[in-house]
Design a protein around this motif. Structure first.
Motif, PDB file in Angstrom:
ATOM      1  N   UNK A 121     -46.302   3.101   9.168  1.00  0.00           N
ATOM      2  CA  UNK A 121     -46.162   4.554   9.029  1.00  0.00           C
ATOM      3  C   UNK A 121     -46.727   5.034   7.696  1.00  0.00           C
ATOM      4  N   UNK A 122     -46.358   4.338   6.618  1.00  0.00           N
ATOM      5  CA  UNK A 122     -46.860   4.718   5.294  1.00  0.00           C
ATOM      6  C   UNK A 122     -48.387   4.660   5.250  1.00  0.00           C
ATOM      7  N   UNK A 123     -48.955   3.592   5.819  1.00  0.00           N
ATOM      8  CA  UNK A 123     -50.414   3.460   5.829  1.00  0.00           C
ATOM      9  C   UNK A 123     -51.053   4.524   6.705  1.00  0.00           C
ATOM     10  N   UNK A 124     -50.424   4.825   7.839  1.00  0.00           N
ATOM     11  CA  UNK A 124     -50.955   5.865   8.710  1.00  0.00           C
ATOM     12  C   UNK A 124     -50.940   7.231   8.052  1.00  0.00           C
ATOM     13  N   UNK A 125     -49.869   7.534   7.321  1.00  0.00           N
ATOM     14  CA  UNK A 125     -49.799   8.804   6.606  1.00  0.00           C
ATOM     15  C   UNK A 125     -50.861   8.873   5.508  1.00  0.00           C
ATOM     16  N   UNK A 126     -51.069   7.752   4.822  1.00  0.00           N
ATOM     17  CA  UNK A 126     -52.108   7.719   3.796  1.00  0.00           C
ATOM     18  C   UNK A 126     -53.478   7.930   4.423  1.00  0.00           C
ATOM     19  N   UNK A 127     -53.733   7.240   5.540  1.00  0.00           N
ATOM     20  CA  UNK A 127     -55.011   7.409   6.215  1.00  0.00           C
ATOM     21  C   UNK A 127     -55.225   8.834   6.682  1.00  0.00           C
ATOM     22  N   UNK A 128     -54.172   9.489   7.185  1.00  0.00           N
ATOM     23  CA  UNK A 128     -54.286  10.888   7.620  1.00  0.00           C
ATOM     24  C   UNK A 128     -54.615  11.798   6.449  1.00  0.00           C
ATOM     25  N   UNK A 129     -53.968  11.532   5.308  1.00  0.00           N
ATOM     26  CA  UNK A 129     -54.252  12.333   4.110  1.00  0.00           C
ATOM     27  C   UNK A 129     -55.694  12.129   3.650  1.00  0.00           C
ATOM     28  N   UNK A 130     -56.177  10.900   3.717  1.00  0.00           N
ATOM     29  CA  UNK A 130     -57.564  10.624   3.345  1.00  0.00           C
ATOM     30  C   UNK A 130     -58.542  11.364   4.253  1.00  0.00           C
ATOM     31  N   UNK A 131     -58.274  11.348   5.553  1.00  0.00           N
ATOM     32  CA  UNK A 131     -59.162  11.998   6.514  1.00  0.00           C
ATOM     33  C   UNK A 131     -59.222  13.501   6.259  1.00  0.00           C
ATOM     34  N   UNK A 132     -58.064  14.103   6.005  1.00  0.00           N
ATOM     35  CA  UNK A 132     -58.052  15.536   5.716  1.00  0.00           C
ATOM     36  C   UNK A 132     -58.814  15.841   4.425  1.00  0.00           C
ATOM     37  N   UNK A 133     -58.654  14.989   3.432  1.00  0.00           N
ATOM     38  CA  UNK A 133     -59.344  15.171   2.160  1.00  0.00           C
ATOM     39  C   UNK A 133     -60.853  15.059   2.337  1.00  0.00           C
ATOM     40  N   UNK A 134     -61.303  14.071   3.085  1.00  0.00           N
ATOM     41  CA  UNK A 134     -62.737  13.888   3.311  1.00  0.00           C
ATOM     42  C   UNK A 134     -63.322  15.078   4.048  1.00  0.00           C
ATOM     43  N   UNK A 135     -62.569  15.616   4.983  1.00  0.00           N
ATOM     44  CA  UNK A 135     -63.032  16.804   5.697  1.00  0.00           C
ATOM     45  C   UNK A 135     -63.112  18.007   4.769  1.00  0.00           C
ATOM     46  N   UNK A 136     -62.124  18.138   3.877  1.00  0.00           N
ATOM     47  CA  UNK A 136     -62.097  19.278   2.957  1.00  0.00           C
ATOM     48  C   UNK A 136     -63.226  19.219   1.937  1.00  0.00           C
ATOM     49  N   UNK A 137     -63.677  18.014   1.589  1.00  0.00           N
ATOM     50  CA  UNK A 137     -64.753  17.885   0.601  1.00  0.00           C
ATOM     51  C   UNK A 137     -66.034  18.573   1.049  1.00  0.00           C
ATOM     52  N   UNK A 138     -66.281  18.590   2.356  1.00  0.00           N
ATOM     53  CA  UNK A 138     -67.507  19.209   2.871  1.00  0.00           C
ATOM     54  C   UNK A 138     -67.204  20.503   3.616  1.00  0.00           C
ATOM     55  N   UNK A 139     -66.056  21.114   3.320  1.00  0.00           N
ATOM     56  CA  UNK A 139     -65.635  22.335   4.003  1.00  0.00           C
ATOM     57  C   UNK A 139     -66.343  23.550   3.425  1.00  0.00           C
TER      58      UNK A 139
END
Length: 587
Positions: A121-139
């Motif tokens: 769960x902790x790793x999945x939450x971290x991965x979700x946060x990373x994915x959102x961050x990567x998307x926001x970088x090119x937003x």
């Protein structure tokens, strides 16, 4: 290529990368969860200060450290209580068959399966946060948000490269599944930075407040400060009224969250106290944390190089001079990008000055390291290959296209060695240092209807938590060369009780409850291959013990540097010791 064709090409590449990025999300999350469960637990602080109290909340059994004694109250239960409720669900829904697919040892109990589920769960939450961050970088922000966010700070291509660097980093592999405030601060920072880049001001403020007050690690507020100051001065505009209104809202959220945190801790400690304030005062007074070791700044340099190889050198050394140069040449980086990366330098300045250093203190800056490195390499590459004339017009079309792609995307190849080295480091951590979890998991395969004592001496700090012990098994400490303060079992009162704790890391004799190794049923110890004797068992009593299971554990002192840092299966010169589970004969 003409300008119009270049723009059209950029549009096509952007769409293709966006589609590929969406398709890669399941792989990204799966990778995070897989490797989080195959990493060793790197820090005994994670076990005894977080997994053990969490185990106590669930099963009323676990080890207590002095930080959880009511006299000191340095750790907040607000960080663990949500995990406790999630743990209850994990016990019911996390199957042992699924857990066995994720780890490198047998999982036979619901309790151990819930532990695997929590790390997942902790790793999945971290991965979700990373994915959102990567998307926001090119937003590309809408007009309202673009009043203070100048557009995407990275191209979709660059965002993907940041994701690949994060995904293959050894540091992220073991930080993503760690139950540590510094790891949680990194996750909260990724969410908050995404909100900042999307222009969601109040969402950013709420995330920053919750992260700072519920993690029990108030120092983490530092990584949120550059974005907070930027929002206050650029988003709120020049009027003092709008700034004061935002600060007023933040103050209300702070009071509400801190009130809830203190109420939770009141129920656990039996008195009104603020662990957030307590730990801040403990570290501010100086000298306290130095009892647990001091290091020079080179300690952080070595750890960054181990976890990211040459990426930190590019990021830390390259970004700020390049930013100043671009400003001098009237082509500055966007303010948003500079604000985002400035937390890297601010954090290193603050933690670098502290005498006591831990690898986990670096977790919050891992994402900004990758962002800064990608920006530096891409910018220098494109500057170096900038077209300066029209001589290419005479070249054949195919050659011009090849040159165009090389100039535009050739910089990506510079990160390939880093990814390979990092992946080798991940495998090294998995193969060399996961023996303790395999050995303790073996205990769950030994049925017994009576109380069993599992003893350890010098290897107490590699105990992977009570989740690895069957319900009728108890861990006992034997005397070793360690002269500091060991943890002790919680009493039925939890943190409302607990005596014989000190804040000076001094030895407390009541931690050794067994007078002889003869009182133990099992012993867990690290034995040298050149000397099979156990440091826990006197040489005169070795005949009374037999080896139940062994697992290879790297001897770092005898293994050459390169061969202990990286996994080199074909040319490796590793020297191993044996992590051993010993059983008393006829015991």
């Amino acid at each position: 290529m003409t300008k119009s064709s270049s723009e059209n090409h950029d549009s096509i590449v952007t769409r293709k990368f966006s589609s590929a990025f969406m398709m890669a999300i399941p792989f990204y999350l799966g990778w995070r969860i897989w490797w989080a469960n195959r990493m060793p637990i790197m820090d005994c602080d994670e076990v005894y200060n977080y997994w053990e109290p969490l185990h106590f909340l669930q099963y009323k059994v676990g080890f207590q450290t002095w930080e959880y004694a009511p006299l000191f109250a340095l750790r907040t239960y607000a960080y663990l209580l949500p995990m406790h409720f999630l743990q209850k669900a994990m016990v019911k829904f996390m199957s042992t068959s699924l857990s066995n697919m994720l780890v490198n040892h047998a999982v036979t109990t619901a309790k151990l399966a819930s532990f695997v589920g929590m790390r997942s769960f902790l790793a999945g939450m971290m991965g979700s946060a990373e994915i959102m961050f990567l998307s926001a970088l090119s937003y590309e922000p809408p007009f309202a948000a673009s009043l203070f966010i100048e557009g995407p700070i990275l191209s979709p291509t660059s965002s993907v490269i940041v994701g690949i660097l994060l995904l293959t980093s050894a540091g992220m592999a073991h930080a993503s599944g760690a139950l540590l405030p510094s790891s949680s601060i990194m996750m909260w920072w990724l969410w908050a930075a995404s909100a900042y880049l999307y222009g969601w001001v109040r969402m950013f403020c709420a995330l920053a407040v919750v992260a700072t007050l519920t993690s029990g690690w108030p120092f983490g507020v530092v990584v949120f400060m550059p974005m907070g100051v930027d929002i206050l001065y650029r988003h709120c505009g020049p009027t003092m009224k709008s700034r004061c209104w935002l600060l007023f809202q933040v103050a209300l959220w702070t009071i509400a969250v801190q009130g809830a945190v203190m109420y939770i801790d009141f129920n656990q400690y039996g008195k009104w106290t603020s662990p957030t304030l307590n730990i801040f005062q403990y570290n501010a007074q100086g000298g306290g944390d130095e009892l647990y070791g001091t290091e020079s700044f080179s300690y952080y340099v070595k750890n960054l190089l181990l976890n990211f190889n040459y990426i930190p050198l590019i990021a830390v050394i390259g970004f700020w001079p390049l930013s100043l140069y671009r400003r001098y040449t009237q082509k500055p980086f966007s303010v948003t990008l500079v604000v985002l990366v400035s937390s890297l330098y601010l954090w290193l300045t603050i933690v670098g000055k502290r005498p006591h250093k831990e690898e986990r203190f670096l977790f919050p800056i891992y994402p900004t390291l990758c962002v800064a490195a990608v920006v530096v390499v891409e910018d220098l590459w494109r500057t170096m290959w900038l077209k300066t004339g029209e001589k290419e017009e005479k070249e054949k079309h195919a050659k011009k296209i090849l040159r165009f792609f090389f100039r535009r995307y050739g910089w990506i190849l510079l990160f390939l060695p880093s990814c390979v080295i990092s992946y080798s480091r991940i495998w090294a951590l998995h193969f060399y240092y996961t023996a303790p979890t395999r050995i303790y998991a073996e205990l769950n395969l030994l049925p017994s209807n009576q109380d069993i004592f599992v003893c350890t001496c010098g290897e107490w700090y590699r105990f992977p938590s009570s989740y690895y012990l069957p319900s009728n098994f108890q861990l006992k400490f034997l005397k070793s060369s360690f002269s500091g303060q060991l943890p002790k079992p919680f009493t039925v009162e939890g943190s409302k009780g607990g005596t014989n704790f000190n804040g000076e890391n001094q030895w407390e004799p009541d931690r050794i409850t067994l007078t002889s190794v003869d009182d133990c049923d099992f012993v867990v110890d690290l034995r040298s291959t050149s000397n099979s004797d156990s440091s826990c068992i006197p040489s005169s009593a070795t005949s009374s013990w037999e080896s139940k299971k062994t697992s290879k554990f790297l001897n770092a002192d005898k293994t050459p540097f390169l061969h202990r840092v990286l996994y080199l299966p074909l040319i490796g010169k590793q020297v191993y010791d044996e992590y051993t589970l010993l059983r008393k004969v006829n015991g």
